[in-house]
Design an enzyme around this catalytic site. Structure first.
Site, PDB file in Angstrom:
ATOM      1  N   LYS A 177      53.826  32.547  54.462  1.00 55.11           N
ATOM      2  CA  LYS A 177      52.536  31.908  54.752  1.00 55.11           C
ATOM      3  C   LYS A 177      51.892  31.404  53.463  1.00 55.11           C
ATOM      4  O   LYS A 177      51.402  32.205  52.658  1.00 55.11           O
ATOM      5  CB  LYS A 177      51.569  32.902  55.418  1.00 55.11           C
ATOM      6  CG  LYS A 177      50.312  32.186  55.915  1.00 55.11           C
ATOM      7  CD  LYS A 177      49.156  33.134  56.171  1.00 55.11           C
ATOM      8  CE  LYS A 177      48.145  33.157  55.053  1.00 55.11           C
ATOM      9  NZ  LYS A 177      47.535  31.879  54.716  1.00 55.11           N
ATOM     10  N   GLY A 230      47.073  37.691  45.967  1.00 55.20           N
ATOM     11  CA  GLY A 230      45.752  37.182  46.317  1.00 55.20           C
ATOM     12  C   GLY A 230      44.662  38.115  45.814  1.00 55.20           C
ATOM     13  O   GLY A 230      44.840  38.848  44.845  1.00 55.20           O
ATOM     14  N   SER A 231      43.556  38.099  46.524  1.00 51.65           N
ATOM     15  CA  SER A 231      42.378  38.841  46.068  1.00 51.65           C
ATOM     16  C   SER A 231      42.497  40.331  46.384  1.00 51.65           C
ATOM     17  O   SER A 231      43.250  40.743  47.272  1.00 51.65           O
ATOM     18  CB  SER A 231      41.140  38.282  46.764  1.00 51.65           C
ATOM     19  OG  SER A 231      41.238  38.514  48.157  1.00 51.65           O
ATOM     20  N   GLY A 235      43.969  42.185  49.586  1.00 45.31           N
ATOM     21  CA  GLY A 235      45.073  43.085  49.228  1.00 45.31           C
ATOM     22  C   GLY A 235      44.903  44.466  49.845  1.00 45.31           C
ATOM     23  O   GLY A 235      45.866  45.079  50.333  1.00 45.31           O
ATOM     24  N   LYS A 237      43.327  45.139  52.594  1.00 43.02           N
ATOM     25  CA  LYS A 237      43.593  45.019  54.046  1.00 43.02           C
ATOM     26  C   LYS A 237      45.098  44.992  54.305  1.00 43.02           C
ATOM     27  O   LYS A 237      45.584  45.589  55.266  1.00 43.02           O
ATOM     28  CB  LYS A 237      42.989  43.708  54.587  1.00 43.02           C
ATOM     29  CG  LYS A 237      41.492  43.689  54.662  1.00 43.02           C
ATOM     30  CD  LYS A 237      41.056  42.384  55.340  1.00 43.02           C
ATOM     31  CE  LYS A 237      39.573  42.162  55.150  1.00 43.02           C
ATOM     32  NZ  LYS A 237      39.119  40.853  55.564  1.00 43.02           N
ATOM     33  N   GLU A 252      50.129  41.651  44.261  1.00 40.91           N
ATOM     34  CA  GLU A 252      49.766  41.011  42.984  1.00 40.91           C
ATOM     35  C   GLU A 252      48.320  40.562  43.140  1.00 40.91           C
ATOM     36  O   GLU A 252      48.051  39.593  43.852  1.00 40.91           O
ATOM     37  CB  GLU A 252      50.662  39.802  42.703  1.00 40.91           C
ATOM     38  CG  GLU A 252      52.120  40.126  42.514  1.00 40.91           C
ATOM     39  CD  GLU A 252      52.414  40.811  41.206  1.00 40.91           C
ATOM     40  OE1 GLU A 252      51.556  40.787  40.298  1.00 40.91           O
ATOM     41  OE2 GLU A 252      53.501  41.393  41.091  1.00 40.91           O
ATOM     42  N   CYS A 286      45.031  34.398  37.609  1.00 42.61           N
ATOM     43  CA  CYS A 286      44.841  35.851  37.722  1.00 42.61           C
ATOM     44  C   CYS A 286      44.893  36.506  36.353  1.00 42.61           C
ATOM     45  O   CYS A 286      44.202  37.481  36.094  1.00 42.61           O
ATOM     46  CB  CYS A 286      45.904  36.443  38.639  1.00 42.61           C
ATOM     47  SG  CYS A 286      47.562  35.936  38.177  1.00 42.61           S
ATOM     48  N   GLU A 385      36.194  39.947  38.303  1.00 38.99           N
ATOM     49  CA  GLU A 385      36.983  38.721  38.180  1.00 38.99           C
ATOM     50  C   GLU A 385      36.139  37.545  38.680  1.00 38.99           C
ATOM     51  O   GLU A 385      35.640  37.572  39.803  1.00 38.99           O
ATOM     52  CB  GLU A 385      38.261  38.820  39.022  1.00 38.99           C
ATOM     53  CG  GLU A 385      39.119  37.585  38.907  1.00 38.99           C
ATOM     54  CD  GLU A 385      40.372  37.644  39.773  1.00 38.99           C
ATOM     55  OE1 GLU A 385      40.249  37.893  40.977  1.00 38.99           O
ATOM     56  OE2 GLU A 385      41.465  37.440  39.218  1.00 38.99           O
TER      57      GLU A 385
HETATM   58  P1  NAD Z   1      42.790  35.471  49.083  1.00 36.15           P
HETATM   59  O1  NAD Z   1      43.028  36.936  49.043  1.00 36.15           O
HETATM   60  O2  NAD Z   1      41.534  34.967  49.672  1.00 36.15           O
HETATM   61  O3  NAD Z   1      43.963  34.770  49.911  1.00 36.15           O
HETATM   62  C1  NAD Z   1      45.327  34.999  49.582  1.00 36.15           C
HETATM   63  C2  NAD Z   1      46.171  34.778  50.821  1.00 36.15           C
HETATM   64  O4  NAD Z   1      45.866  35.808  51.775  1.00 36.15           O
HETATM   65  C3  NAD Z   1      45.908  33.453  51.521  1.00 36.15           C
HETATM   66  O5  NAD Z   1      47.148  32.917  51.945  1.00 36.15           O
HETATM   67  C4  NAD Z   1      45.046  33.860  52.711  1.00 36.15           C
HETATM   68  O6  NAD Z   1      45.133  33.009  53.809  1.00 36.15           O
HETATM   69  C5  NAD Z   1      45.651  35.221  53.043  1.00 36.15           C
HETATM   70  N1  NAD Z   1      44.792  36.107  53.849  1.00 36.15           N
HETATM   71  C6  NAD Z   1      43.445  36.065  54.010  1.00 36.15           C
HETATM   72  N2  NAD Z   1      43.042  37.079  54.824  1.00 36.15           N
HETATM   73  C7  NAD Z   1      44.155  37.767  55.168  1.00 36.15           C
HETATM   74  C8  NAD Z   1      44.404  38.933  55.954  1.00 36.15           C
HETATM   75  N3  NAD Z   1      43.413  39.580  56.564  1.00 36.15           N
HETATM   76  N4  NAD Z   1      45.671  39.395  56.046  1.00 36.15           N
HETATM   77  C9  NAD Z   1      46.681  38.775  55.420  1.00 36.15           C
HETATM   78  N5  NAD Z   1      46.525  37.663  54.661  1.00 36.15           N
HETATM   79  C10 NAD Z   1      45.281  37.161  54.538  1.00 36.15           C
HETATM   80  O7  NAD Z   1      43.001  34.954  47.586  1.00 36.15           O
HETATM   81  P2  NAD Z   1      42.834  33.481  47.035  1.00 36.15           P
HETATM   82  O8  NAD Z   1      41.386  33.152  46.962  1.00 36.15           O
HETATM   83  O9  NAD Z   1      43.759  32.568  47.773  1.00 36.15           O
HETATM   84  O10 NAD Z   1      43.445  33.637  45.546  1.00 36.15           O
HETATM   85  C11 NAD Z   1      42.706  34.089  44.453  1.00 36.15           C
HETATM   86  C12 NAD Z   1      43.048  35.522  44.126  1.00 36.15           C
HETATM   87  O11 NAD Z   1      44.449  35.670  43.957  1.00 36.15           O
HETATM   88  C13 NAD Z   1      42.435  35.995  42.824  1.00 36.15           C
HETATM   89  O12 NAD Z   1      41.888  37.284  42.987  1.00 36.15           O
HETATM   90  C14 NAD Z   1      43.609  36.040  41.872  1.00 36.15           C
HETATM   91  O13 NAD Z   1      43.459  36.935  40.797  1.00 36.15           O
HETATM   92  C15 NAD Z   1      44.716  36.429  42.772  1.00 36.15           C
HETATM   93  N6  NAD Z   1      46.013  36.067  42.203  1.00 36.15           N
HETATM   94  C16 NAD Z   1      46.797  37.047  41.674  1.00 36.15           C
HETATM   95  C17 NAD Z   1      48.017  36.723  41.076  1.00 36.15           C
HETATM   96  C18 NAD Z   1      48.904  37.788  40.460  1.00 36.15           C
HETATM   97  O14 NAD Z   1      50.051  37.480  40.165  1.00 36.15           O
HETATM   98  N7  NAD Z   1      48.435  39.000  40.247  1.00 36.15           N
HETATM   99  C19 NAD Z   1      48.429  35.382  41.031  1.00 36.15           C
HETATM  100  C20 NAD Z   1      47.602  34.420  41.566  1.00 36.15           C
HETATM  101  C21 NAD Z   1      46.385  34.762  42.152  1.00 36.15           C
END
Ligand code: NAD
Length: 482
Positions: A177, A230-231, A235, A237, A252, A286, A385
């Site tokens: 996804k 992601g966030s 994460g 959840k 991550e 990130c 962050e």
């Molecule tokens: P986000 O957590 O809002 O979304 C990430 C993904 O999760 C998206 O595809 C989103 O649709 C999906 N998602 C949302 N709700 C969900 C749920 N309930 N269950 C499963 N999936 C769900 O993050 P974002 O705003 O897209 O990205 C920014 C964040 O990502 C920042 O915190 C950044 O630090 C982090 N990030 C980390 C790394 C790493 O390698 N550590 C790399 C890139 C980004």
């Protein structure tokens, strides 16, 4: 305008069951460039079923044959280079040079895991040394099964490559996804899978948001492991969902990484590294080094040099090759960063360069590069962050104080040390609590080196052999020798 209302499942484009539609926008032109299905749990069911059917055959193919497909992925991306860079600039608002890094790192990753897949096949069944007479033990590494891969929007091609390439190398099949914010670059991966003749069901791409696809995917009992980038909010959840059924999870997540400038540093090159570490990709990284910890003896000179760097950064159209910094990737992310700028005002932070005092391009979701000094350690800007071009600085008087301040964070993704003395830089770097530590460099990423964090920055490691082992289950076959 493109209509991404179909899912790529079992090598077919199938209409999504989801009725909701999401707008995909160009953050510079501030116009809709695609409509996207928000997805539906029934799409996830179909994708997981396809991946389950495909998994035994994909595993049986062996690492060497799987490697050929990974090399074909790298070639497919290379062949679409110019188009993908423009797509990414349009959808992400990345300056062209930044899109190139996203693409090149992704290509390198597919190539690297092709070699890892071949090595995996070569070592299957190797005999383990031990001291038990008359007994033979062999070790096999089997794929984890069907994996659910979820990515964010900031580096779409590379964050997905770091998951898809090792998962396929290991013999897993995939339900992937992409972020609903930037689905266009990753949509090409399904087209490439189709064009290289990847067996049906091995890579399934399901578009949608967290509600439509993310949550049903992480809850699905047909998924053996979830790999999420992601966030922290999401994460957590994902981790809770994976607990149900004791399924594997790797996370991550975010960062608040420090950059330490020691008192012997060359100021001009230190300023280059500091600026690169926070303003690259408009700070939407990130691993952005967003906390500057500088020895007081060189602090004023460094902040002056940084102010000059900031003033020289050209904001503008991502497709213009003279642009250094594009807009934030979405209006939502611009607003999120602006909330921190408001907090900075309320907290009375001292700005060396203030985003609100700079003329912005006439259009686009821009935040100008910002630098605060003497930021208190209990400020939200120091601890949280921000994911934007906002740098917070503090001074210290010794290496020990710098290390203590750097490690005083719940995050632990990355860190940087700048010093004229390489051994000193390495000594200080070794004391830092982070997964990636750079000295006299910044944001250097290679597929051979691990990626991942301490603390709330996540669980597990991507890239290198560690990235592959995340998609493998180890088993031993033990019995009488001969
Ligand atoms: P986000 O957590 O809002 O979304 C990430 C993904 O999760 C998206 O595809 C989103 O649709 C999906 N998602 C949302 N709700 C969900 C749920 N309930 N269950 C499963 N999936 C769900 O993050 P974002 O705003 O897209 O990205 C920014 C964040 O990502 C920042 O915190 C950044 O630090 C982090 N990030 C980390 C790394 C790493 O390698 N550590 C790399 C890139 C980004």
């Amino acid at each position: 305008m493109r209509h991404l209302t179909q899912q790529f499942i079992d090598n077919q484009w199938i209409d999504s069951h989801g009725q909701r539609r999401l707008a995909v926008t160009d953050p510079y032109r501030q116009e809709q460039i695609a409509e996207l299905t928000a997805g539906h749990a029934a799409d996830v069911d179909a994708a997981v079923a396809a991946a389950r059917r495909a998994q035994p055959g994909w595993q049986a193919l062996g690492g060497a044959r799987r490697a050929d497909y990974l090399d074909a992925f790298a070639k497919g991306l290379t062949a679409r280079r110019g188009e993908l860079m423009r797509t990414s600039a349009g959808n992400n608002g990345k300056a062209l040079a930044e899109t190139e890094i996203d693409l090149d790192d992704a290509i390198a990753c597919y190539r690297y895991y092709a070699t890892q897949a071949r090595a995996l096949e070569a070592r299957q069944g190797r005999v383990v040394e031990h001291d038990m007479a008359g007994v033979q033990a062999q070790v096999f590494e089997d794929p984890a099964g069907v994996v659910g891969l979820i990515t964010p929007w900031n580096f779409p091609l590379v964050t997905s490559a770091w998951k898809i390439a090792p998962a396929l190398a290991a013999g897993c099949t995939v339900v992937f996804k992409p972020s609903e914010v930037t689905p266009l670059p990753e949509h090409a991966l399904a087209e490439i899978a189709e064009s290289i003749g990847l067996p049906a069901g091995v890579l399934n791409l399901v578009h949608g948001d967290g509600e439509g696809i993310g949550a049903p995917l992480t809850a699905h009992k047909g998924i053996d492991k979830i790999s999420f980038t992601g966030s922290n909010l999401v994460g957590e959840k994902v981790m809770r969902a994976a607990a149900d059924g004791v399924r594997g999870v790797s996370l991550e997540l975010g960062g608040k990484s420090p950059i330490l400038v020691l008192d012997d540093a060359d100021i001009e090159s230190a300023a280059d590294w500091v600026a690169a570490g926070i303003y690259f990709n408009s700070g939407q990284i990130c691993s952005a080094t967003s906390r500057l910890i500088v020895h007081e003896a060189v602090a004023d000179a460094l902040l002056d040099a940084l102010a000059r760097r900031i003033d020289a950064i050209r904001l503008g159209d991502p497709l213009d090759e003279h642009t250094d910094m594009g807009p934030m990737t979405s209006a939502r992310q611009r607003q999120a960063v602006e909330r921190y700028l408001t907090i900075a005002g309320e907290e009375g932070l001292s700005a060396v360069r203030d985003a609100r005092h700079r003329d912005l391009p006439a259009q686009g979701e821009f935040i100008a590069p910002t630098l605060y000094r003497d930021v208190p350690t209990d400020s939200r800007l120091w601890r949280e962050e921000i994911f934007g071009p906002v740098l917070c600085a503090r001074t210290v008087t010794s290496d020990a104080e710098a290390i203590e301040l750097a490690n005083d964070s719940d995050f632990g993704l990355a860190a940087t040390v700048i010093s004229a003395d390489v051994e000193r830089a390495k000594r200080v770097g070794r004391a830092l609590r982070a997964g990636s530590i750079w000295y006299n460099s910044e944001q250097v990423v290679m597929p051979q080196a691990s990626w991942g964090g301490f603390g709330i920055s996540g669980i597990g490691r991507e890239l290198g052999p560690w990235g592959l082992s995340g998609y493998l289950e180890v088993k031993h076959l033990i019995g009488p020798a001969g």
